[in-house]
Write a protein that holds these residues in place. Structure first.
Motif, PDB file in Angstrom:
ATOM      1  N   PHE A  31       0.836  -1.203   0.000  1.00  0.00           N
ATOM      2  CA  PHE A  31       0.000   0.000   0.000  1.00  0.00           C
ATOM      3  C   PHE A  31       0.872   1.255   0.000  1.00  0.00           C
ATOM      4  O   PHE A  31       0.603   2.220  -0.728  1.00  0.00           O
ATOM      5  CB  PHE A  31      -0.930  -0.019   1.221  1.00  0.00           C
ATOM      6  N   TRP A  32       1.934   1.206   0.805  1.00  0.00           N
ATOM      7  CA  TRP A  32       2.835   2.365   0.882  1.00  0.00           C
ATOM      8  C   TRP A  32       3.541   2.588  -0.459  1.00  0.00           C
ATOM      9  O   TRP A  32       3.622   3.728  -0.942  1.00  0.00           O
ATOM     10  CB  TRP A  32       3.864   2.135   1.987  1.00  0.00           C
ATOM     11  N   GLU A  33       4.054   1.536  -1.100  1.00  0.00           N
ATOM     12  CA  GLU A  33       4.802   1.681  -2.336  1.00  0.00           C
ATOM     13  C   GLU A  33       3.923   2.045  -3.530  1.00  0.00           C
ATOM     14  O   GLU A  33       4.353   2.781  -4.418  1.00  0.00           O
ATOM     15  CB  GLU A  33       5.550   0.369  -2.649  1.00  0.00           C
ATOM     16  N   THR A  34       2.719   1.517  -3.568  1.00  0.00           N
ATOM     17  CA  THR A  34       1.875   1.723  -4.752  1.00  0.00           C
ATOM     18  C   THR A  34       0.990   2.954  -4.627  1.00  0.00           C
ATOM     19  O   THR A  34       0.980   3.829  -5.499  1.00  0.00           O
ATOM     20  CB  THR A  34       1.013   0.479  -5.004  1.00  0.00           C
ATOM     21  N   VAL A  35       0.271   3.039  -3.513  1.00  0.00           N
ATOM     22  CA  VAL A  35      -0.724   4.104  -3.362  1.00  0.00           C
ATOM     23  C   VAL A  35      -0.076   5.400  -2.915  1.00  0.00           C
ATOM     24  O   VAL A  35      -0.190   6.442  -3.569  1.00  0.00           O
ATOM     25  CB  VAL A  35      -1.829   3.673  -2.387  1.00  0.00           C
ATOM     26  N   LEU A  36       0.622   5.367  -1.764  1.00  0.00           N
ATOM     27  CA  LEU A  36       1.172   6.603  -1.209  1.00  0.00           C
ATOM     28  C   LEU A  36       2.245   7.202  -2.117  1.00  0.00           C
ATOM     29  O   LEU A  36       2.249   8.409  -2.395  1.00  0.00           O
ATOM     30  CB  LEU A  36       1.747   6.343   0.189  1.00  0.00           C
ATOM     31  N   VAL A  37       3.178   6.353  -2.583  1.00  0.00           N
ATOM     32  CA  VAL A  37       4.223   6.853  -3.481  1.00  0.00           C
ATOM     33  C   VAL A  37       3.614   7.312  -4.807  1.00  0.00           C
ATOM     34  O   VAL A  37       4.027   8.321  -5.391  1.00  0.00           O
ATOM     35  CB  VAL A  37       5.297   5.770  -3.712  1.00  0.00           C
ATOM     36  N   GLY A  38       2.616   6.588  -5.279  1.00  0.00           N
ATOM     37  CA  GLY A  38       1.949   6.979  -6.524  1.00  0.00           C
ATOM     38  C   GLY A  38       1.257   8.321  -6.391  1.00  0.00           C
ATOM     39  O   GLY A  38       1.304   9.159  -7.308  1.00  0.00           O
ATOM     40  N   LEU A  39       0.612   8.542  -5.234  1.00  0.00           N
ATOM     41  CA  LEU A  39      -0.045   9.834  -5.014  1.00  0.00           C
ATOM     42  C   LEU A  39       0.982  10.956  -4.915  1.00  0.00           C
ATOM     43  O   LEU A  39       0.754  12.081  -5.384  1.00  0.00           O
ATOM     44  CB  LEU A  39      -0.885   9.782  -3.733  1.00  0.00           C
ATOM     45  N   PHE A  41       4.079  11.070  -6.291  1.00  0.00           N
ATOM     46  CA  PHE A  41       4.715  11.376  -7.571  1.00  0.00           C
ATOM     47  C   PHE A  41       3.703  11.484  -8.716  1.00  0.00           C
ATOM     48  O   PHE A  41       4.065  11.894  -9.822  1.00  0.00           O
ATOM     49  CB  PHE A  41       5.745  10.291  -7.926  1.00  0.00           C
ATOM     50  N   GLY A  42       2.484  11.111  -8.464  1.00  0.00           N
ATOM     51  CA  GLY A  42       1.459  11.178  -9.495  1.00  0.00           C
ATOM     52  C   GLY A  42       1.633  10.158 -10.592  1.00  0.00           C
ATOM     53  O   GLY A  42       1.205  10.383 -11.728  1.00  0.00           O
ATOM     54  N   VAL A  43       2.255   9.013 -10.278  1.00  0.00           N
ATOM     55  CA  VAL A  43       2.487   7.967 -11.269  1.00  0.00           C
ATOM     56  C   VAL A  43       1.954   6.653 -10.720  1.00  0.00           C
ATOM     57  O   VAL A  43       2.334   6.255  -9.614  1.00  0.00           O
ATOM     58  CB  VAL A  43       3.986   7.823 -11.610  1.00  0.00           C
ATOM     59  N   PHE A  44       1.089   5.984 -11.471  1.00  0.00           N
ATOM     60  CA  PHE A  44       0.547   4.691 -11.066  1.00  0.00           C
ATOM     61  C   PHE A  44       0.773   3.685 -12.188  1.00  0.00           C
ATOM     62  O   PHE A  44       0.647   4.009 -13.377  1.00  0.00           O
ATOM     63  CB  PHE A  44      -0.955   4.794 -10.766  1.00  0.00           C
ATOM     64  N   GLY A  45       1.088   2.456 -11.799  1.00  0.00           N
ATOM     65  CA  GLY A  45       1.226   1.387 -12.772  1.00  0.00           C
ATOM     66  C   GLY A  45      -0.051   0.563 -12.859  1.00  0.00           C
ATOM     67  O   GLY A  45      -1.031   0.819 -12.152  1.00  0.00           O
ATOM     68  N   LYS A  46      -0.036  -0.427 -13.721  1.00  0.00           N
ATOM     69  CA  LYS A  46      -1.200  -1.280 -13.860  1.00  0.00           C
ATOM     70  C   LYS A  46      -1.200  -2.353 -12.763  1.00  0.00           C
ATOM     71  O   LYS A  46      -0.158  -2.795 -12.287  1.00  0.00           O
ATOM     72  CB  LYS A  46      -1.193  -1.946 -15.233  1.00  0.00           C
ATOM     73  N   PHE A  47      -2.402  -2.785 -12.402  1.00  0.00           N
ATOM     74  CA  PHE A  47      -2.548  -3.773 -11.322  1.00  0.00           C
ATOM     75  C   PHE A  47      -1.801  -5.074 -11.645  1.00  0.00           C
ATOM     76  O   PHE A  47      -1.147  -5.669 -10.778  1.00  0.00           O
ATOM     77  CB  PHE A  47      -4.029  -4.059 -11.091  1.00  0.00           C
ATOM     78  N   GLY A  48      -1.897  -5.524 -12.882  1.00  0.00           N
ATOM     79  CA  GLY A  48      -1.210  -6.750 -13.275  1.00  0.00           C
ATOM     80  C   GLY A  48       0.285  -6.656 -13.120  1.00  0.00           C
ATOM     81  O   GLY A  48       0.953  -7.616 -12.696  1.00  0.00           O
ATOM     82  N   ASN A  49       0.819  -5.502 -13.436  1.00  0.00           N
ATOM     83  CA  ASN A  49       2.259  -5.270 -13.292  1.00  0.00           C
ATOM     84  C   ASN A  49       2.662  -5.354 -11.824  1.00  0.00           C
ATOM     85  O   ASN A  49       3.655  -6.009 -11.455  1.00  0.00           O
ATOM     86  CB  ASN A  49       2.627  -3.920 -13.879  1.00  0.00           C
ATOM     87  N   TYR A  50       1.888  -4.689 -10.954  1.00  0.00           N
ATOM     88  CA  TYR A  50       2.143  -4.743  -9.508  1.00  0.00           C
ATOM     89  C   TYR A  50       2.066  -6.189  -9.002  1.00  0.00           C
ATOM     90  O   TYR A  50       2.942  -6.656  -8.252  1.00  0.00           O
ATOM     91  CB  TYR A  50       1.138  -3.887  -8.751  1.00  0.00           C
ATOM     92  N   ALA A  51       1.026  -6.902  -9.393  1.00  0.00           N
ATOM     93  CA  ALA A  51       0.813  -8.258  -8.890  1.00  0.00           C
ATOM     94  C   ALA A  51       1.964  -9.172  -9.262  1.00  0.00           C
ATOM     95  O   ALA A  51       2.512  -9.905  -8.421  1.00  0.00           O
ATOM     96  CB  ALA A  51      -0.513  -8.813  -9.428  1.00  0.00           C
ATOM     97  N   VAL A  52       2.383  -9.133 -10.537  1.00  0.00           N
ATOM     98  CA  VAL A  52       3.443 -10.026 -11.000  1.00  0.00           C
ATOM     99  C   VAL A  52       4.765  -9.727 -10.311  1.00  0.00           C
ATOM    100  O   VAL A  52       5.449 -10.631  -9.809  1.00  0.00           O
ATOM    101  CB  VAL A  52       3.597  -9.909 -12.529  1.00  0.00           C
TER     102      VAL A  52
END
Length: 378
Positions: A31-39, A41-52
């Motif tokens: 949650f910290w790496e994907t959501v908080l960091v994404g918010l 820097f304003g950059v989000f990846g795709k869910f499949g990419n995160y999962a793999v």
């Protein structure tokens, strides 16, 4: 209620309960790496990419921890392997993720944006490998610390319990010593009393005085052997058996019992009160007044075994008091001392005689008292 029991027995529920700390920790980290960091820097990846990629990174995390466990086991002398493991892990991780990302870029749409230049990708992968390896190392040492702490607590509890047991054993030993001292005093008074009575009645009734001699001798023998864990010579107990027979002849009239033994058994050492218990059991529960059907006790060596055999008619009126308890005691003591090398059987034979047979292997007698054969020879 049934649903609750089914849920408790569910393997998935058990797995979640066992690894809930891991699940919570990884959930917070992701949650910290994907959501908080994404918010931020304003950059989000795709869910499949995160999962793999998180599956790969989590697997790498635990693989490194297990390799550290293998490499730091002292008995395998593998400390030199740790640097080799680390270099190999980083190389494998970087190669695998690099090729896997190329595969995803060419055959899927999971990766968004343009791929970074080769050098930046290598640096990024090296950083990512080092990052998870660092946390995995911390996890490994934390787990080892907790394991060693638990083991130390277990050892301390065990040591404390041993101290309690030792203290209790010391108290019981002290009580036993006191009881033994009392037991030594009581027979002393008893034998003095026997001697006094013997002197008083000897002039008026020599026969009754002789009863006191036999009884005193037997009581002294029993008191001596009761508190010893060693062995006595067979001839010593045979003497007491002869005293017991004479005592019954003086008090009950003629009894028909034959005690036979071979000379080669006299020096053998045996646990005490076996013969006396057998004889006492015959007097209590047998019919020894039939001249034509005498009771017998035979003690002899048969090949490599000491044999003790008794045979007598059962009593006309069965005495239920203590029936079989003395023989059970002999069986228990034989089993404790000689194990399978001693065999005891009791039965009513075809002629209606109660028959008891004990066989003790000669090697077991030697093991219990190694120098007895040399003593017999000399």
């Amino acid at each position: 209620m049934i649903d609750r029991l089914n849920w408790k027995s569910n393997p998935i529920k058990n797995w979640v309960s066992e690894y809930k700390i891991h699940i919570i920790s990884w959930t917070c980290f992701i949650f910290w790496e994907t959501v908080l960091v994404g918010l931020f820097f304003g950059v989000f990846g795709k869910f499949g990419n995160y999962a793999v990629h998180y599956v790969i990174n989590i697997a790498f995390f635990y693989i490194h921890a297990n390799l550290l466990k293998i490499g730091t086991q002292p008995y395998r002398n593998a400390y030199w392997k740790v640097p080799l493991f680390i270099i190999s892990e980083i190389a494998v991780y970087m190669s695998f993720v690099y090729m896997f990302d190329n595969f995803l870029a060419h055959y899927t749409n999971l990766l968004s944006g343009v791929q970074l230049p080769f050098l930046k990708r290598i640096i990024n992968l090296a950083w990512r490998a080092s990052f998870f390896m660092l946390f995995s190392t911390g996890y490994f040492f934390l787990r080892r610390y907790l394991s060693e702490k638990t083991e130390k607590e277990r050892i301390e509890k065990q040591r404390f319990q041993m101290l309690l047991d030792k203290e209790r054993t010391d108290k019981e030993l002290l009580m036993s010593k006191n009881a033994f001292l009392k037991a030594q005093i009581n027979p002393h008074l008893l034998f003095n009393t026997f001697e006094f009575i013997h002197q008083k009645i000897r002039q008026h009734s020599p026969e009754d005085a002789q009863v006191m001699v036999y009884l005193s001798d037997m009581m002294r023998f029993a008191a001596t052997t009761e508190h010893q864990e060693g062995y006595i010579k067979v001839n010593e107990e045979i003497t007491q058996c002869q005293n017991l027979i004479k005592l019954h002849q003086l008090t009950q009239g003629q009894v028909f019992i034959e005690l036979a033994f071979s000379p080669d058994v006299l020096g053998i050492r045996l646990i005490p009160l076996v013969l006396l218990t057998i004889l006492e059991n015959m007097f209590k529960h047998g019919n020894l007044f039939d001249r034509d059907n005498k009771a017998t006790i035979d003690i002899y060596m048969d090949g490599e075994a000491l044999k003790i055999e008794s045979r007598n008619l059962p009593g006309l009126v069965k005495n239920e008091v203590g029936f079989g308890s003395g023989l059970d005691n002999i069986r228990t003591r034989l089993d404790y001392t000689y194990g399978r090398a001693a065999e005891m059987n009791a039965f009513i034979d075809e002629e209606g005689f109660y028959t008891l047979s004990i066989a003790i292997n000669e090697k077991a007698l030697e093991a219990a008292f190694p120098d007895q054969l040399q003593e017999i020879i000399h």
